[in-house]
Design a protein around this motif. Structure first.
Motif, PDB file in Angstrom:
ATOM      1  N   SER A   5       0.863  -1.184   0.000  1.00 28.56           N
ATOM      2  CA  SER A   5       0.000   0.000   0.000  1.00 28.56           C
ATOM      3  C   SER A   5       0.895   1.228   0.000  1.00 28.56           C
ATOM      4  O   SER A   5       2.076   1.154   0.334  1.00 28.56           O
ATOM      5  CB  SER A   5      -0.935   0.029   1.213  1.00 28.56           C
ATOM      6  OG  SER A   5      -0.195   0.212   2.402  1.00 28.56           O
ATOM      7  N   TRP A   6       0.339   2.348  -0.389  1.00 29.85           N
ATOM      8  CA  TRP A   6       1.050   3.615  -0.318  1.00 29.85           C
ATOM      9  C   TRP A   6       0.026   4.715  -0.107  1.00 29.85           C
ATOM     10  O   TRP A   6      -1.175   4.502  -0.221  1.00 29.85           O
ATOM     11  CB  TRP A   6       1.901   3.853  -1.565  1.00 29.85           C
ATOM     12  CG  TRP A   6       1.151   4.200  -2.820  1.00 29.85           C
ATOM     13  CD1 TRP A   6       0.924   5.446  -3.333  1.00 29.85           C
ATOM     14  CD2 TRP A   6       0.529   3.286  -3.734  1.00 29.85           C
ATOM     15  NE1 TRP A   6       0.204   5.373  -4.496  1.00 29.85           N
ATOM     16  CE2 TRP A   6      -0.055   4.051  -4.774  1.00 29.85           C
ATOM     17  CE3 TRP A   6       0.393   1.896  -3.787  1.00 29.85           C
ATOM     18  CZ2 TRP A   6      -0.747   3.489  -5.835  1.00 29.85           C
ATOM     19  CZ3 TRP A   6      -0.300   1.330  -4.850  1.00 29.85           C
ATOM     20  CH2 TRP A   6      -0.858   2.119  -5.852  1.00 29.85           C
ATOM     21  N   SER A   7       0.501   5.912   0.221  1.00 26.93           N
ATOM     22  CA  SER A   7      -0.386   7.023   0.500  1.00 26.93           C
ATOM     23  C   SER A   7       0.074   8.227  -0.296  1.00 26.93           C
ATOM     24  O   SER A   7       1.269   8.504  -0.376  1.00 26.93           O
ATOM     25  CB  SER A   7      -0.376   7.349   1.997  1.00 26.93           C
ATOM     26  OG  SER A   7      -1.213   8.457   2.274  1.00 26.93           O
ATOM     27  N   GLY A   8      -0.885   8.940  -0.895  1.00 26.71           N
ATOM     28  CA  GLY A   8      -0.518  10.108  -1.682  1.00 26.71           C
ATOM     29  C   GLY A   8      -1.696  11.024  -1.921  1.00 26.71           C
ATOM     30  O   GLY A   8      -2.851  10.659  -1.668  1.00 26.71           O
ATOM     31  N   PRO A   9      -1.432  12.243  -2.431  1.00 23.98           N
ATOM     32  CA  PRO A   9      -2.495  13.218  -2.672  1.00 23.98           C
ATOM     33  C   PRO A   9      -3.289  12.901  -3.927  1.00 23.98           C
ATOM     34  O   PRO A   9      -2.820  12.186  -4.820  1.00 23.98           O
ATOM     35  CB  PRO A   9      -1.731  14.527  -2.834  1.00 23.98           C
ATOM     36  CG  PRO A   9      -0.397  14.112  -3.367  1.00 23.98           C
ATOM     37  CD  PRO A   9      -0.093  12.798  -2.726  1.00 23.98           C
ATOM     38  N   THR A  10      -4.491  13.466  -4.003  1.00 21.83           N
ATOM     39  CA  THR A  10      -5.367  13.266  -5.157  1.00 21.83           C
ATOM     40  C   THR A  10      -5.615  14.542  -5.954  1.00 21.83           C
ATOM     41  O   THR A  10      -6.364  14.514  -6.926  1.00 21.83           O
ATOM     42  CB  THR A  10      -6.727  12.710  -4.705  1.00 21.83           C
ATOM     43  OG1 THR A  10      -7.375  13.676  -3.862  1.00 21.83           O
ATOM     44  CG2 THR A  10      -6.575  11.403  -3.960  1.00 21.83           C
ATOM     45  N   ALA A  11      -5.002  15.661  -5.552  1.00 20.37           N
ATOM     46  CA  ALA A  11      -5.237  16.944  -6.226  1.00 20.37           C
ATOM     47  C   ALA A  11      -6.734  17.231  -6.329  1.00 20.37           C
ATOM     48  O   ALA A  11      -7.246  17.612  -7.374  1.00 20.37           O
ATOM     49  CB  ALA A  11      -4.601  16.958  -7.610  1.00 20.37           C
TER      50      ALA A  11
END
Length: 458
Positions: free
Chosen positions: A190-196
């Protein structure tokens, strides 16, 4: 009567009557489907700019993906139609990367749908097996997929998933690189990041572009751009929770709230008028780097966004009646000036001592004569030790040594400039409302290339 084994059928019919019997050694016509491919990729996805001065990495990732699909779109047009060019978000939180990722609208979805991709959407918080299935489906259909922060130990931002190799457990990606070669990254659990987008950060975020349907290109793109800009400039509140990946960049506890549009300027005015430049850290005085960082990041985005908004409005002058073109051009000029106001306010809290200012006394004289409050001494390490005798405060920062000169007069100048920014945006808002009343539908015609960036004198 011959009995055929299950799964075998007629292999040939000759002259409508002659049947060729299948022998034990002949190869039967198989009905079994081929094994699923373990690897595939989309060709022709180019690298894209990586720095904040070049605009939104999310939109650049979409831009290069659309180009590879044979549906190229000008970045200027994407910035305008997505709403990104007209946003301003401000957050007084001590947060780092997340402040770059706060958006009042879903810019990727807006931009893709305006270009005829009606099913474009985010998939978030899905288990990795579901993500892999979606990526395979899209890549096998010849469409890349966007994501963010999937590559460790690299510039944080957006990437394009250009392929997969599930036999080796990797995604092929394109990003802000110097060459055209794809990079491979191990598929994380899994990873985590922004969605704009207003959704903020998410776990396992992937943006699916989907299939293009030219008939779904809206016929009123110019009016849509103007009306969306009006709503974004009116503004409101943004809130964001903290995902595990986001948490590492936010020292203060959440949830946090930020303003966008006109409310954001009130937060900005309060911050530049009163936020301390020097704070206690580990019992000693230290530069309030969280404050400097958020000003630099958020004003830098405003500066960049209004550049593209001005280009979009320049373009619009050719698409309205000649009698209204002057009004739209005046609006564009006002937006361009907003860019310069943002740049000037930004430099009040971070500017550079010129190279020809080399002695401690010369540095002190320059600092006192300037309207700015924070000065970089990046190339002047030898001067720092001699500054105490001049009465200046020198500090270390992640960007190098700095000098701080805070005063009520300088604070007032910063606050007045922030108020001027808000007033200018109010003028833009009123002018856009007038333009909305007469801007004509573009009837879905092919968009010509917008004009190049203008270079105004400050």
């Amino acid at each position: 009567m011959r009995v055929y084994r299950p799964g075998l059928g007629w292999c040939a019919i000759i002259a409508g009557a002659l049947v060729i019997l299948v022998s034990a050694t002949s190869a039967p016509c198989s009905t079994k489907s081929a094994a699923p491919a373990l690897s595939n990729k989309v060709e022709g996805v180019n690298p894209f700019p990586m720095d904040m001065e070049s605009g939104s990495m999310a939109l650049h990732a979409l831009d290069t993906s659309l180009e590879a699909l044979g549906s190229p779109a000008s970045y200027n047009r994407l910035a305008a139609l997505s709403g990104s060019a007209f946003k301003f978000v401000y957050d007084t939180t001590e947060a780092y990367e997340p402040l770059r990722d706060l958006f009042p609208v879903d810019v990727l979805k807006n931009a893709a749908q305006a270009n005829g991709f009606p099913d474009a959407h985010w998939e978030m918080d899905q288990p990795i097996d579901t993500v892999k299935a979606i990526v395979k489906r899209e890549i096998d259909a010849g469409r890349s997929v966007l994501t963010s922060y999937i590559k460790a130990n690299a510039y944080h931002g957006f990437f394009v998933i250009t392929g997969y190799d599930y036999g080796r457990g990797v995604f092929k990606i394109q990003g802000a690189f110097a060459d055209t070669a794809y990079t491979e990254v191990p598929i994380p659990a899994s990873w985590s990041g922004p969605t704009a987008s207003p959704m903020g950060w998410a776990t396992n975020p992937i943006f699916v572009i989907g299939q293009r349907d030219p008939s779904k290109v809206p016929s009123d793109l110019d009016k849509h751009m103007v009306d969306q800009a009006i709503e974004i400039l009116k503004g409101g509140e943004l809130s964001y929770a903290l995902t595990p990946g986001e948490r590492q960049y936010v020292p203060s506890p959440g949830p946090h709230r930020a303003g966008y549009g006109l409310p954001a300027y009130r937060l900005l005015e309060r911050d530049v008028g009163g936020a301390p430049l020097i704070v206690k850290k580990d019992g000693a005085d230290s530069l309030n780097f969280g404050f400097i960082w958020r000003l630099d990041s958020q004003l830098g985005q405003l500066q960049d966004d209004r550049r593209y908004a001005s280009i979009a409005l320049d373009f619009l002058t050719s698409r309205v009646s000649s009698g209204k073109a002057i009004e739209v051009q005046s609006l564009s000029d006002n937006v361009e000036k907003t860019k310069f106001d943002a740049e000037n306010l930004r430099h009040l809290f971070w500017t550079r001592i010129p190279d020809n200012v080399t002695t401690a006394n010369a540095v002190a004289a320059y600092v006192k004569a300037s309207k700015a409050m924070v000065f970089s001494l990046a190339a002047k390490g030898l001067v720092v030790d001699n500054l105490k005798s001049t009465g200046l405060n020198a500090f270390r920062s992640p960007w190098g040594p700095v000098v701080i000169d805070d005063s009520p007069a300088k604070r007032l100048g910063a606050k007045l400039l922030a108020k001027s920014l808000e007033a200018r945006e109010r003028v833009t808002l009123g002018a856009l409302a007038k333009v909305s009343a007469y801007v004509a539908p573009d009837l879905g015609v092919q968009q010509p290339e917008p004009p190049k960036e203008r270079r105004h004198k400050k």
